[in-house]
Write an enzyme that holds these catalytic residues in place. Structure first.
Site, PDB file in Angstrom:
ATOM      1  N   ASN A 188      -1.692   2.182   6.055  1.00  0.00           N
ATOM      2  CA  ASN A 188      -0.824   1.059   5.670  1.00  0.00           C
ATOM      3  C   ASN A 188      -0.619   0.212   6.899  1.00  0.00           C
ATOM      4  O   ASN A 188      -0.418   0.769   7.986  1.00  0.00           O
ATOM      5  CB  ASN A 188       0.581   1.556   5.291  1.00  0.00           C
ATOM      6  CG  ASN A 188       0.650   2.046   3.881  1.00  0.00           C
ATOM      7  OD1 ASN A 188      -0.341   2.035   3.169  1.00  0.00           O
ATOM      8  ND2 ASN A 188       1.827   2.509   3.502  1.00  0.00           N
ATOM      9  N   GLY A 189      -0.574  -1.107   6.718  1.00  0.00           N
ATOM     10  CA  GLY A 189      -0.297  -1.982   7.858  1.00  0.00           C
ATOM     11  C   GLY A 189      -1.518  -2.794   8.234  1.00  0.00           C
ATOM     12  O   GLY A 189      -2.423  -2.991   7.418  1.00  0.00           O
ATOM     13  N   TRP A 229      -2.872  -2.739  -1.478  1.00  0.00           N
ATOM     14  CA  TRP A 229      -2.612  -4.172  -1.649  1.00  0.00           C
ATOM     15  C   TRP A 229      -3.442  -4.847  -0.567  1.00  0.00           C
ATOM     16  O   TRP A 229      -3.175  -4.700   0.621  1.00  0.00           O
ATOM     17  CB  TRP A 229      -1.123  -4.468  -1.456  1.00  0.00           C
ATOM     18  CG  TRP A 229      -0.778  -5.901  -1.737  1.00  0.00           C
ATOM     19  CD1 TRP A 229      -0.443  -6.445  -2.940  1.00  0.00           C
ATOM     20  CD2 TRP A 229      -0.726  -6.972  -0.782  1.00  0.00           C
ATOM     21  NE1 TRP A 229      -0.195  -7.785  -2.795  1.00  0.00           N
ATOM     22  CE2 TRP A 229      -0.362  -8.136  -1.492  1.00  0.00           C
ATOM     23  CE3 TRP A 229      -0.953  -7.065   0.591  1.00  0.00           C
ATOM     24  CZ2 TRP A 229      -0.221  -9.381  -0.874  1.00  0.00           C
ATOM     25  CZ3 TRP A 229      -0.817  -8.304   1.208  1.00  0.00           C
ATOM     26  CH2 TRP A 229      -0.447  -9.441   0.467  1.00  0.00           C
ATOM     27  N   GLU A 236      17.144 -18.404  -6.341  1.00  0.00           N
ATOM     28  CA  GLU A 236      16.759 -17.052  -6.715  1.00  0.00           C
ATOM     29  C   GLU A 236      16.230 -17.028  -8.165  1.00  0.00           C
ATOM     30  O   GLU A 236      15.242 -16.355  -8.473  1.00  0.00           O
ATOM     31  CB  GLU A 236      17.955 -16.107  -6.540  1.00  0.00           C
ATOM     32  CG  GLU A 236      17.842 -14.729  -7.150  1.00  0.00           C
ATOM     33  CD  GLU A 236      16.680 -13.887  -6.618  1.00  0.00           C
ATOM     34  OE1 GLU A 236      16.032 -14.283  -5.641  1.00  0.00           O
ATOM     35  OE2 GLU A 236      16.414 -12.839  -7.222  1.00  0.00           O
ATOM     36  N   LYS A 252       5.551  -4.547  -3.587  1.00  0.00           N
ATOM     37  CA  LYS A 252       7.001  -4.389  -3.489  1.00  0.00           C
ATOM     38  C   LYS A 252       7.504  -4.558  -2.060  1.00  0.00           C
ATOM     39  O   LYS A 252       8.481  -5.234  -1.812  1.00  0.00           O
ATOM     40  CB  LYS A 252       7.392  -3.009  -4.031  1.00  0.00           C
ATOM     41  CG  LYS A 252       8.885  -2.735  -3.998  1.00  0.00           C
ATOM     42  CD  LYS A 252       9.629  -3.647  -4.945  1.00  0.00           C
ATOM     43  CE  LYS A 252      11.124  -3.451  -4.907  1.00  0.00           C
ATOM     44  NZ  LYS A 252      11.815  -4.586  -5.513  1.00  0.00           N
ATOM     45  N   HIS A 300      17.640 -37.653  -5.189  1.00  0.00           N
ATOM     46  CA  HIS A 300      16.891 -37.885  -3.942  1.00  0.00           C
ATOM     47  C   HIS A 300      15.423 -37.505  -4.086  1.00  0.00           C
ATOM     48  O   HIS A 300      14.731 -37.316  -3.088  1.00  0.00           O
ATOM     49  CB  HIS A 300      17.549 -37.105  -2.794  1.00  0.00           C
ATOM     50  CG  HIS A 300      18.970 -37.505  -2.563  1.00  0.00           C
ATOM     51  ND1 HIS A 300      19.319 -38.690  -1.983  1.00  0.00           N
ATOM     52  CD2 HIS A 300      20.132 -36.882  -2.895  1.00  0.00           C
ATOM     53  CE1 HIS A 300      20.637 -38.783  -1.939  1.00  0.00           C
ATOM     54  NE2 HIS A 300      21.146 -37.695  -2.492  1.00  0.00           N
ATOM     55  N   GLU A 315       7.634 -15.433  -9.968  1.00  0.00           N
ATOM     56  CA  GLU A 315       6.905 -14.199  -9.658  1.00  0.00           C
ATOM     57  C   GLU A 315       6.623 -13.332 -10.866  1.00  0.00           C
ATOM     58  O   GLU A 315       5.594 -12.672 -10.893  1.00  0.00           O
ATOM     59  CB  GLU A 315       7.558 -13.402  -8.525  1.00  0.00           C
ATOM     60  CG  GLU A 315       8.828 -12.706  -8.864  1.00  0.00           C
ATOM     61  CD  GLU A 315       9.406 -11.927  -7.694  1.00  0.00           C
ATOM     62  OE1 GLU A 315       8.659 -11.353  -6.902  1.00  0.00           O
ATOM     63  OE2 GLU A 315      10.644 -11.888  -7.591  1.00  0.00           O
ATOM     64  N   ARG A 356       3.963  -0.347  -4.887  1.00  0.00           N
ATOM     65  CA  ARG A 356       3.793  -0.952  -3.560  1.00  0.00           C
ATOM     66  C   ARG A 356       2.489  -1.735  -3.426  1.00  0.00           C
ATOM     67  O   ARG A 356       2.359  -2.608  -2.573  1.00  0.00           O
ATOM     68  CB  ARG A 356       3.820   0.138  -2.488  1.00  0.00           C
ATOM     69  CG  ARG A 356       5.141   0.845  -2.391  1.00  0.00           C
ATOM     70  CD  ARG A 356       5.040   1.924  -1.364  1.00  0.00           C
ATOM     71  NE  ARG A 356       4.845   1.353  -0.040  1.00  0.00           N
ATOM     72  CZ  ARG A 356       5.791   1.251   0.872  1.00  0.00           C
ATOM     73  NH1 ARG A 356       6.985   1.688   0.608  1.00  0.00           N
ATOM     74  NH2 ARG A 356       5.549   0.726   2.044  1.00  0.00           N
ATOM     75  N   CYS A 368       0.834  -1.195   0.000  1.00  0.00           N
ATOM     76  CA  CYS A 368       0.000   0.000   0.000  1.00  0.00           C
ATOM     77  C   CYS A 368       0.875   1.253   0.000  1.00  0.00           C
ATOM     78  O   CYS A 368       2.003   1.235   0.470  1.00  0.00           O
ATOM     79  CB  CYS A 368      -0.939   0.090   1.197  1.00  0.00           C
ATOM     80  SG  CYS A 368      -1.970  -1.346   1.410  1.00  0.00           S
ATOM     81  N   LYS A 409      12.463 -15.795  -9.492  1.00  0.00           N
ATOM     82  CA  LYS A 409      12.197 -14.772 -10.525  1.00  0.00           C
ATOM     83  C   LYS A 409      11.178 -15.287 -11.536  1.00  0.00           C
ATOM     84  O   LYS A 409      10.252 -14.583 -11.918  1.00  0.00           O
ATOM     85  CB  LYS A 409      13.481 -14.380 -11.280  1.00  0.00           C
ATOM     86  CG  LYS A 409      14.454 -13.503 -10.568  1.00  0.00           C
ATOM     87  CD  LYS A 409      13.964 -12.109 -10.272  1.00  0.00           C
ATOM     88  CE  LYS A 409      13.312 -12.040  -8.920  1.00  0.00           C
ATOM     89  NZ  LYS A 409      14.112 -11.775  -7.786  1.00  0.00           N
TER      90      LYS A 409
HETATM   91  O1  M6R Z   1      12.628  -5.470   0.814  1.00  0.00           O
HETATM   92  P1  M6R Z   1      13.097  -6.845   1.164  1.00  0.00           P
HETATM   93  O2  M6R Z   1      14.410  -7.164   0.540  1.00  0.00           O
HETATM   94  O3  M6R Z   1      13.126  -7.094   2.634  1.00  0.00           O
HETATM   95  O4  M6R Z   1      12.020  -7.798   0.537  1.00  0.00           O
HETATM   96  C1  M6R Z   1      12.077  -9.180   0.714  1.00  0.00           C
HETATM   97  C2  M6R Z   1      11.173  -9.888  -0.243  1.00  0.00           C
HETATM   98  O5  M6R Z   1       9.843  -9.497  -0.068  1.00  0.00           O
HETATM   99  C3  M6R Z   1      11.572  -9.627  -1.698  1.00  0.00           C
HETATM  100  O6  M6R Z   1      12.885  -9.969  -1.940  1.00  0.00           O
HETATM  101  C4  M6R Z   1      10.656 -10.421  -2.644  1.00  0.00           C
HETATM  102  O7  M6R Z   1      10.883 -11.792  -2.486  1.00  0.00           O
HETATM  103  C5  M6R Z   1      10.885  -9.978  -4.085  1.00  0.00           C
HETATM  104  N1  M6R Z   1       9.630  -9.759  -4.737  1.00  0.00           N
HETATM  105  C6  M6R Z   1      11.661 -10.957  -4.870  1.00  0.00           C
HETATM  106  O8  M6R Z   1      11.871 -10.558  -6.177  1.00  0.00           O
END
Ligand code: M6R
Length: 611
Positions: free
Chosen positions: A103-104, A77, A484, A606, A507, A491, A27, A2, A488
């Site tokens: 927010n929150g 969000w 990682e 974000k 395994h 998401e 956000r 948000c 990517k």
């Molecule tokens: O702002 P942060 O690095 O603490 O965020 C952590 C995760 O929310 C963030 O890395 C998320 O997994 C990303 N969308 C990955 O691309």
């Protein structure tokens, strides 16, 4: 999650709030809204499902022209209740005289709601936020002023919040407060802007005041007044200057922020090393750790916490710090760390990694060890963020603002910074000290070379655009890189992808392999390469397709893999950095081919400021 913006001053506030919301849309983006109060003290509320543009259109088509020098807005969000007009913010009291953006999470909202229903209040949304304007309304009946009712309300809320309220009772003021959720005030010549993120302010001023936990602020068209409502004290705090440019928030001609940010890899590596490394004589200087340098000498265990990409960068950091500094490291998901009841000695340090510096789980992890008296360190990108402020010391990533929801340059800078920390902690004793410093110096150039292969990566990625499942495998430093890479693809392209240590294939995961389940194998030059070849052979023997990422010059790999993407030779410790860029582009072009919203993937936001 948000974004909130409020504006009060001499200019028309609505366009400033809408622009601020556009800057914060990364956000949260499932619904948005704006409330204004005009000079006749008449309020107007505009809310829509979808992005900020939908609200802008609604405002533009309003029969009554929207003219006001005070406004608040929100891009959402969803946490409580699905995206709908009723659930969008601003939320109001029944008589629509109090408007609140938030927010929150208000953890005790159902308790408050029940209490207010008992008093005859009616609720129309499913949100936790709606209790805020209603509770202010309730307290206003007895309080001497809106400010007093606002403070009384804050005293009853449990959870995390950044709140901005606007009221017809006092239309020449904005009322705001924060607890565990960022809030900043921009002080421009002709207006003051309250926002959850400086990105919403930067186009108007660089002079900002960060609001801290348990502080409420009353803002009028010329000034702000901060009050600590826990201690009941007045707080004097001047402005500070933001140190980034509005240019850093633009797409700079790229179709998306994600592509722009991937292409910033060379600059990202450079700025993470700038002024920190020297070759002759070899030296790593981390100003952010200097004041705890004597404490660091006694650290015999390091626990790293983070979420998502930051967690995976932490896993690379674990290998780096153990190999280079010889300090035992354990990496934990921040979201799990808080539930564990593990013993801590005073010689353990906690290192939190976060791009945004606002991730709720990571903040909770830091809070958990608050009373243990252990050293709390941070590797944070967002300067002045909550995590940066609550840690004892740390190293900034200096990657600049990251706007795409998918983290790209943040991962790269985090790994570079973790390598610098490992070298710093080794105190020059590691045999890798000099060679890795020399390699760090060359790395931006190698990242630039790699980016020249974007068209090849795109061509290969498009061959796999229709596959629904993907496996990513790697060994040693390339294992966290595989995790990682899989994240990517999940998401941004919504492709099911799993990251695995290549040695685990037999395994279990090998059972999934068939022609419809391709594998991306991280097979760059390293002492483990022969073993990774064996994994590729095993996959090929089961009719699996393999895309390999290999080191330039490796011709043998072409005889075992279906497709090969080459990257420049580098130290195995830095291969996750270059491999990340390849995998980011790979995911990017599959996502583009699928026509999805790359910068704002569905269901995500974000900055994850709720646990
Ligand atoms: O702002 P942060 O690095 O603490 O965020 C952590 C995760 O929310 C963030 O890395 C998320 O997994 C990303 N969308 C990955 O691309």
């Amino acid at each position: 999650m948000c974004g909130i913006v409020g504006c009060i001053g001499k200019k028309q506030a609505c366009p400033i709030v809408l622009d601020g919301l556009r800057a914060l849309e990364y956000r949260g983006y499932d619904s948005a809204g704006v409330a204004v109060i005009d000079s006749n003290n008449s309020a107007q509320l505009f809310k829509q499902v979808g992005g900020v543009e939908n609200v802008a259109r609604l405002i533009n088509s309003s029969k009554k022209p929207v003219k006001s020098t005070v406004a608040i807005g929100h891009t959402r969000w969803a946490t409580h209740g699905q995206p709908s007009i009723e659930n969008a913010h601003p939320q109001t009291n029944q008589s629509k005289t109090i408007f609140v953006v938030h927010n929150g999470i208000i953890e005790n909202y159902s308790e408050i709601r029940e209490k207010l229903i008992g008093q005859g209040y009616k609720f129309i949304s499913e949100t936790d936020t709606e209790v805020i304007p209603q509770l202010i309304d309730y307290h206003l009946k007895k309080a001497k002023s809106f400010e007093q009712a606002f403070i009384k309300t804050l005293g009853e809320l449990r959870g995390a919040y950044a709140i901005v309220a606007l009221t017809t009772e006092e239309p020449d003021k904005l009322f705001a407060a924060r607890l565990s959720s960022p809030l900043v005030i921009g002080v421009a010549d002709e207006e003051l802007i309250v926002a959850s993120d400086p990105a919403a302010i930067l186009a108007h001023t660089k002079q900002v005041v960060y609001i801290k936990d348990y502080e409420m602020v009353v803002v009028d068209s010329k000034s702000y007044k901060i009050h600590n409502y826990l201690k009941d004290t007045t707080v004097k705090r001047g402005t500070e200057e933001l140190d980034f440019d509005s240019e850093e928030f633009s797409k700079a001609g790229y179709p998306t922020y994600m592509l722009k940010e991937i292409f910033e890899a060379p600059a990202t590596i450079k700025s993470a090393t700038l002024g920190r490394i020297r070759l002759d004589p070899p030296l790593v200087k981390l100003g952010g750790l200097e004041r705890v340098s004597s404490q660091l000498k006694f650290i015999d265990r390091l626990v790293i916490v983070g979420c998502g990409t930051s967690f995976y960068a932490g896993l690379v950091g674990e290998y780096l710090i153990e190999e280079i500094a010889k300090i035992p490291v354990e990496v934990q998901l921040a979201s799990e760390f808080k539930y564990r009841d593990e013993p801590f000695s005073r010689s353990t340090a906690l290192l939190a990694i976060s791009q945004s510096g606002e991730t709720a789980d990571t903040i909770a992890a830091l809070k958990k060890v608050e009373d243990y008296g252990i050293l709390r360190l941070g590797v944070v990108n967002n300067v002045g963020s909550t995590i940066a402020r609550m840690t004892d010391a740390g190293v900034y990533c200096h990657a600049g603002p990251e706007r795409a929801v998918a983290s790209t340059k943040a991962f790269i800078s985090q790994v570079v910074v973790l390598a610098e920390i490992a070298l710093y902690l080794s105190n020059g004793t590691s045999k890798l000290y000099k060679p890795l410093l020399s390699e760090l110096e060359l790395l931006p150039g190698k990242a630039a070379e790699l980016l020249k292969q974007t068209e090849t990566i795109k061509r290969i990625a498009l061959k796999y655009k229709d596959d629904r499942d993907f496996l990513f495998i790697g060994r040693h430093y390339l294992y966290p890189a595989a995790l990682e890479g899989a994240l990517k693809l999940k998401e941004v392209a919504y492709t099911h992808a799993e990251g695995y240590a290549a040695g685990e294939m037999k395994h279990g995961p090998l059972a999934m392999i068939d022609p419809s389940f391709p594998t991306l194998a991280l097979a760059t030059d390293s002492p483990q390469l022969e073993k990774t070849y064996s994994n590729i052979q095993e996959i090929k023997a089961r009719n699996g397709r393999v895309v390999a990422i290999a080191t330039e010059g490796n011709k043998h790999i072409e005889s075992v893999a279906d497709d090969v993407i080459y990257m420049p030779q580098t130290a195995e410790q830095f291969q996750p950095i270059l491999a990340a860029t390849v995998m980011q582009l790979f995911a990017y072009y599959i996502a583009e081919a699928r026509g999805v919203n790359i910068d704002q993937p569905r269901n995500l936001a974000k900055s994850v400021t709720v646990e």
